[in-house]
Scaffold this active site. Structure first.
Site, PDB file in Angstrom:
ATOM      1  N   ARG A 149      45.745  33.071  37.897  1.00  0.00           N
ATOM      2  CA  ARG A 149      46.296  34.210  37.161  1.00  0.00           C
ATOM      3  C   ARG A 149      45.852  35.513  37.822  1.00  0.00           C
ATOM      4  NH1 ARG A 149      48.336  31.825  32.323  1.00  0.00           N
ATOM      5  NH2 ARG A 149      49.569  33.734  32.093  1.00  0.00           N
ATOM      6  N   LEU A 150      46.840  36.307  38.186  1.00  0.00           N
ATOM      7  CA  LEU A 150      46.568  37.606  38.792  1.00  0.00           C
ATOM      8  C   LEU A 150      45.698  38.425  37.850  1.00  0.00           C
ATOM      9  CD1 LEU A 150      47.303  39.663  41.125  1.00  0.00           C
ATOM     10  CD2 LEU A 150      49.050  40.523  39.532  1.00  0.00           C
ATOM     11  N   HIS A 151      44.574  38.924  38.363  1.00  0.00           N
ATOM     12  CA  HIS A 151      43.682  39.715  37.516  1.00  0.00           C
ATOM     13  C   HIS A 151      43.025  40.827  38.319  1.00  0.00           C
ATOM     14  CE1 HIS A 151      41.324  36.380  39.214  1.00  0.00           C
ATOM     15  NE2 HIS A 151      40.250  37.169  39.158  1.00  0.00           N
ATOM     16  N   MET A 152      42.901  41.963  37.661  1.00  0.00           N
ATOM     17  CA  MET A 152      42.253  43.141  38.219  1.00  0.00           C
ATOM     18  C   MET A 152      40.846  43.253  37.650  1.00  0.00           C
ATOM     19  SD  MET A 152      43.062  47.137  37.459  1.00  0.00           S
ATOM     20  CE  MET A 152      44.704  47.179  38.170  1.00  0.00           C
TER      21      MET A 152
END
Length: 241
Positions: A149-152
């Site tokens: 999951r793309l996460h910042m």
């Protein structure tokens, strides 16, 4: 009324969003008030026999994990307290779009999402600065993330945490391995995609650790953290604390 955001931990070191968007992007708080400090010595819960790489999915969907880690969410993102915080403040803004697991998956059509995540990070930091205006932050993405999951990462630059205990931990946040949100947004806007050479980035994790506040280089994480505490002490002394 926007309230201050406490550090993710306060024990053993250091003294102790605004909502963004409108319509479908309005932020929903799971609980009233500010989140309580997290315990960095406690492992976050995840379902038995689950893959640790899916921990962010569990934190967004499983009731027990949500109760521990979810801070805020909207229709496109969930803001989580990092389960293994590497600094006094360490949050993750996770995209709910299932097709996105890393910056390599981004396309030009994802620019609105990236702008939204960028704005959420700015607002989160602004809320913290109302209470602690001197805390320095960076926010961005790992080139080769360890979890799905793309996460910042929205992370304060003190790195004063018992979870910051290995060379590769440091280098994921203090080399080119960490790509600022503004850089990712600019590349996707202009080129439509990001090319990632996994071997190049993996080699960065083996580099000696360079202080993020001066030019000193360290081979030992303990000595680096002692050095960082001296920086914090010096800044506090200059401010008259």
């Amino acid at each position: 009324i926007a309230k201050g955001i406490p550090p993710l931990f306060t024990r053993g070191f250091l003294s102790s969003m605004a909502t963004c968007g409108s319509g479908a992007a309005r932020s929903r708080k799971e609980k009233a008030g500010s989140p309580p400090p997290s315990d960095p010595y406690r492992r976050p819960w995840r379902p038995p026999d689950s893959n640790w790489q899916d921990a962010l999915t569990h934190a967004m969907t499983h009731p027990r994990a949500r109760a521990e880690q979810l801070f805020e969410e909207d229709d496109e993102t969930a803001t989580l307290k990092d389960g293994f915080p590497k600094a006094k403040y360490h949050y993750l803004i996770v995209a709910k779009k299932r097709e996105l697991n890393s910056v390599k998956d981004l396309q030009a059509s994802d620019v609105p999402l990236l702008r939204h995540m960028h704005k959420l990070a700015e607002n989160l930091i602004a809320r913290i600065h109302r209470k602690e205006p001197d805390v320095r932050f960076r926010f961005g993405y790992h080139a080769v993330p360890s979890m799905n999951r793309l996460h910042m990462h929205v992370v304060s630059q003190d790195f004063a945490s018992p979870r910051m205990r290995k060379q590769h931990h440091w280098n994921t946040f203090n080399t080119e391995y960490f790509i600022d949100s503004s850089t990712v947004l600019e590349i996707i806007q202009t080129a439509g995609r990001i090319e990632v050479n996994d071997e190049f980035y993996e080699e960065l994790l083996k580099l000696p650790m360079k202080c993020n506040q001066c030019s000193r280089v360290f081979e030992d994480i303990g000595r680096l953290k002692d050095h960082l505490r001296r920086h914090l002490h010096d800044r506090a002394h200059k401010r008259g604390y």
